[in-house]
Design an enzyme around this catalytic site. Structure first.
Site, PDB file in Angstrom:
ATOM      1  N   ASN A 153       0.815  -1.229   0.000  1.00 56.31           N
ATOM      2  CA  ASN A 153       0.000   0.000   0.000  1.00 56.31           C
ATOM      3  C   ASN A 153       0.843   1.273   0.000  1.00 56.31           C
ATOM      4  O   ASN A 153       0.462   2.274  -0.590  1.00 56.31           O
ATOM      5  CB  ASN A 153      -1.037  -0.006   1.134  1.00 56.31           C
ATOM      6  CG  ASN A 153      -0.414  -0.082   2.505  1.00 56.31           C
ATOM      7  OD1 ASN A 153       0.700  -0.578   2.663  1.00 56.31           O
ATOM      8  ND2 ASN A 153      -1.116   0.400   3.500  1.00 56.31           N
ATOM      9  N   GLU A 251       4.480  -4.983  11.985  1.00 54.56           N
ATOM     10  CA  GLU A 251       3.484  -3.906  11.817  1.00 54.56           C
ATOM     11  C   GLU A 251       2.343  -4.516  11.010  1.00 54.56           C
ATOM     12  O   GLU A 251       2.490  -4.748   9.811  1.00 54.56           O
ATOM     13  CB  GLU A 251       4.101  -2.718  11.072  1.00 54.56           C
ATOM     14  CG  GLU A 251       5.174  -1.987  11.850  1.00 54.56           C
ATOM     15  CD  GLU A 251       4.636  -1.276  13.067  1.00 54.56           C
ATOM     16  OE1 GLU A 251       3.424  -1.015  13.136  1.00 54.56           O
ATOM     17  OE2 GLU A 251       5.441  -0.981  13.975  1.00 54.56           O
ATOM     18  N   GLU A 463       7.708   0.919  15.329  1.00 51.07           N
ATOM     19  CA  GLU A 463       8.390   1.472  14.171  1.00 51.07           C
ATOM     20  C   GLU A 463       8.379   2.994  14.312  1.00 51.07           C
ATOM     21  O   GLU A 463       7.548   3.547  15.021  1.00 51.07           O
ATOM     22  CB  GLU A 463       7.675   1.038  12.888  1.00 51.07           C
ATOM     23  CG  GLU A 463       8.537   1.204  11.659  1.00 51.07           C
ATOM     24  CD  GLU A 463       8.253   0.144  10.600  1.00 51.07           C
ATOM     25  OE1 GLU A 463       7.120   0.105  10.108  1.00 51.07           O
ATOM     26  OE2 GLU A 463       9.170  -0.637  10.274  1.00 51.07           O
TER      27      GLU A 463
END
Ligand code: NAD
Length: 485
Positions: A153, A251, A463
């Site tokens: 994405n 993630e 992150e």
């Protein structure tokens, strides 16, 4: 235009075939034409890449941090110098409008700048001991070879969020972009090599998850896996990592709620809901997936939100004038959206706008779907599962307690958005919400300066921000007895 053939960087070599039968054809989701090919790296190439990273590790990790930082700054400059080309490639392979692709490119460059600055700030500690002659130092050292595996994405942005901190920490890396969108990332890694990054420090392999990704993550020479993608893939990687007790940062998927309190500034909440529900055609891990609105403002909010969604334009990301929303990235993504909307209709929900593919025009050829607002209905699939598309369900609640309970009810905990004018509500609700990020009166997110952590099944580790660098470092205690005879 003849579709180009991307190449891999493995040690000092540039490799244009993957060693498997077929290269990967990369499809433009706006018209389903092939825009390029990427090698499908087989087991041998993955092994070559890991071995190259292992050989480079000793020298790279021993270099002064300032030297590694200088290399990161060069990569940031290289990205900026190729910003136009990289953005165009991103739009062609992923679909987002060109200006959004340009923002993604600049976010990738910003990540390298940020971690260039952080690289020289990896401080240790001296710890008081219980002896006059014992000294204790705590230092941080890199894990070793990192496998960086990302989804489609935000191909370049997500990969930069891994490469920059890993390299800053002193890890060497084998990067595997998504097979749907490998082209811009492979270009970046080739650019980094051409800009003087020592051979083996940053290597690339492309290919499917089931083959290339699995070989890479399961390779015994990999010490750390850093992954962005779906929760079920994350679980498989965790199982693979367990075999060798590898360090893992995950993630994963989200299902982000937006809570609109009765005192919310609607002039802000409505445009923000539009931005975060439909940006990148809703293909954001922190996309608004469910909106809980307090009853007194529910009607006004919903009407304004649906009207604004209906005004958004849909079309190919390279079109002029630029559309607000491009296509979904794959046929599978479009299928899921259609399935979720059909389920909502069946459950008696009202589709206030959208609810279909564009009927005609240039947007009817690709994987496009109209921005969709849904209200009501019982037990909707889209309220439990991530749609990952331009669909936003609105649910009316009686009070904030009900909204917070509903927001916390799922197993996902990436981001929650909260709109209110009340400072006390902001604090108390933010503290009760079980999410790695609670964003009050703002839909900004995924900013390199702040930590971004998925709670529950949305991830493991952190992150971005200073904490994002620490994920690539392990702790060592040096105990020194200085009272020897
Ligand atoms: P995915 O999990 O199928 O694939 C992601 C990457 O993993 C690809 O490179 C793929 O080739 C690889 N892969 C797949 N199976 C593998 C295996 N068995 N072993 C090793 N590698 C494998 O991607 P997806 O589910 O289509 O991605 C979308 C998801 O990503 C959404 O759920 C979204 O929320 C999430 N996401 C999360 C964040 C975040 O920061 N939390 C950011 C972006 C996207």
């Amino acid at each position: 235009m003849t579709p180009g053939r991307a190449s891999l960087v493995i040690g000092a070599a540039t490799v244009s075939g993957g060693g498997q039968a077929d290269d990967i054809a990369v499809i433009n989701p706006a018209d389903q034409q092939i825009v390029g090919y990427a090698p499908a790296a087989g087991e041998q190439l993955v092994d070559d890449a890991v071995q190259a990273a292992r050989r480079a590790y000793g020298d790279w990790s021993a270099r002064p941090a300032a030297e590694r930082a200088a290399h990161l700054s060069v990569i940031a400059r290289w990205i900026r110098s190729r910003a136009g080309e990289l953005a165009r490639t991103l739009t062609l392979e992923q679909g987002k409008p060109l200006s959004e692709a340009a923002s993604e490119v600049s976010a990738a460059a910003a990540a390298f700048d940020y971690y260039a600055a952080e690289a020289v700030r990896v401080y240790g500690q001296t710890v008081p001991t219980d002896s006059r002659t014992l000294r204790s130092l705590v230092i941080h050292q890199p894990y070793g070879v990192t496998a960086a595996i990302t989804t489609w994405n935000y191909p370049l942005g997500l990969m930069a969020w891994k490469l920059a901190p890993a390299l800053a920490a002193g890890c060497t890396v084998v990067a595997k972009p998504s097979e749907l969108t490998p082209l811009a990332t492979l270009d970046l890694i080739r650019g980094a090599a051409e800009s003087g990054l020592p051979p083996g420090v940053l290597n690339s392999v492309s290919g499917t998850g089931a083959a290339t990704g699995r070989y890479l993550a399961g390779h015994p020479g990999v010490a750390k896996i850093s992954f962005t993608g779906g929760t079920s893939t994350g679980r498989q990687l965790l199982e693979l990592a367990a075999r060798d007790i590898k360090s893992v940062t995950l993630e994963l998927g989200g299902h982000s709620p937006m809570i609109v309190a009765a005192d919310a500034p609607l002039s802000l909440a409505v445009p923000d809901a539009v931005k975060r529900s439909f940006r990148n055609a809703g293909q954001l891990c922190n996309s608004v997936n469910r909106i809980f609105v307090e009853r007194p403002v529910a009607q006004e909010f919903t009407e304004k939100f649906a009207a604004a969604a209906a005004r958004l334009t849909v079309g190919p990301g390279l079109a002029d004038p630029e559309p607000d929303i491009g296509p979904l990235t794959s046929a599978a993504a479009l299928d899921r959206v259609e399935r979720h909307v059909a389920d909502a209709r069946q459950a008696g929900a009202e589709v206030l706008t959208g609810g279909a593919r564009p009927p005609d025009g240039p947007a009817s050829a690709g994987y496009f779907y109209l921005p969709t607002v849904v209200r009501g209905g019982d037990g909707l699939l889209m309220l439990r599962e991530e749609t990952f598309g331009p669909v936003a369900p609105v649910v009316v609640v009686d009070d904030l307690d009900e909204a917070i309970t509903a927001a916390n009810a799922l197993d996902f905990g990436l981001v929650c958005y909260l709109y209110t004018r009340d400072l006390r509500t902001s604090f108390t609700a933010a503290e009760r919400l079980e999410f790695g990020t609670v964003s009050v009166n703002s839909v900004g997110g995924g900013d390199v300066h702040y930590p971004y952590a998925g709670w529950k099944r949305s991830g493991l580790g952190v992150e971005l921000g200073r904490q994002g660098l620490e994920e690539y470092l392990r702790v060592k205690n040096i105990r020194m007895e200085i009272g020897y005879p």
